[in-house]
Scaffold this motif. Structure first.
Motif: not given
Length: 283
Positions: A28, A36, A59, A61, A100, A122-124, A128, A130, A135
């Protein structure tokens, strides 16, 4: 080959068994604004010159309450009481698993090597849940031929690419499945045969301190006379506080107050499940 009563027999083309190369790395990255997180992946194939890839993402979490309180307000008695143990426990332990629905694709047609490097799939955002606690992201990687890739690419455009004035219009998407009983029937679907590869990553986001609690740190102190109004306005008691009065008319008496937090901050997430058996221990 699938036979459906009163519909006919549906068959696909014969497909060779493809083998997905291993996923080299999964990591990540946090953007400069710390607003983000992007989940990245890299893979390569030394055997085949060109690769057509699709990924599926799952995912899990810890979807616990942002602020957990052991108190509640009783509207009948006008008193603040202790919540039952099971309610408090349920707010602390809540794990959500979600697959997803995004269609994530990539190809290496225009590259000199069959390599996907730093694919963001994937972007969070920092608000969020999560990113609140522990996670896990699990990725399944599949390869396909160009025909299969074009099918999924068109499905992605039709599913996620519409909604704006200048967005591409939906187009008819075929596949490699036909109704042998009724060949004129339009069939949506694509059969691919592949030995998949997968990777998994656990993150304890508390170390990064990214999650934005928004209004969940905005606690308010209310005297006992305002407790009913607070409860009716969507607030939950967090702690009882006793303060000495500064007023001479109160004769130095003790005033009973309470700290309140927004009810939305004390709710656990959705689809709560017990902690997965393979979940790593974290403090």
């Amino acid at each position: 080959c699938v036979s459906i009563p009163d519909r006919g027999e549906y068959v696909s083309e014969f497909k060779p068994v493809l083998v997905s190369p291993p996923i080299d790395s999964l990591w990540y990255e946090i953007n400069e604004e710390r607003s983000k997180v992007a989940i990245n992946l890299s893979t390569h194939d030394d055997i085949n010159d060109t690769g057509y890839y699709r990924w599926q993402i799952q995912e899990t979490w810890n979807n616990r309450a942002i602020v957990n309180t052991k108190l509640k307000y009783n509207m009948s008695t006008g008193e603040i009481e202790s919540r039952p143990y099971n309610e408090v426990h349920d707010g602390e332990i809540c794990y959500t698993t979600q697959i997803s629905g995004s269609i994530v694709l990539e190809n290496t047609e225009n590259l000199n090597v069959n390599m996907v490097s730093g694919k963001i799939f994937q972007e969070i955002g920092k608000d969020d849940k999560k990113l609140l606690d522990t996670y896990c992201i699990s990725v399944v990687q599949m390869v396909m031929d160009k025909v299969g890739y074009v099918y999924w690419e068109q499905m992605k455009k039709n599913t996620f690419g519409n909604g704006g004035l200048f967005a591409p219009q939906p187009s008819e998407v075929g596949g490699n499945i036909v109704n042998s009983t009724n060949p004129s029937e339009y069939v949506i679907g694509y059969v691919n045969v592949c030995k998949v590869s997968h990777a998994k990553m656990y993150v304890d986001w508390r170390k990064e301190r990214l999650f934005d609690k928004k209004q969940c740190d905005d606690w308010v102190l209310r005297p006992e006379s305002e407790w009913a109004d607070a409860a009716n306005s969507g607030w939950v008691p967090l702690e009882i506080v006793y303060e000495e009065s500064d007023s001479d008319k109160d004769g130095g008496s003790v005033i009973k107050k309470a700290l309140w937090v927004r009810r939305s901050c004390t709710d656990a997430g959705y689809n709560c499940q017990p902690k997965p058996e393979d979940w790593p221990f974290v403090y």
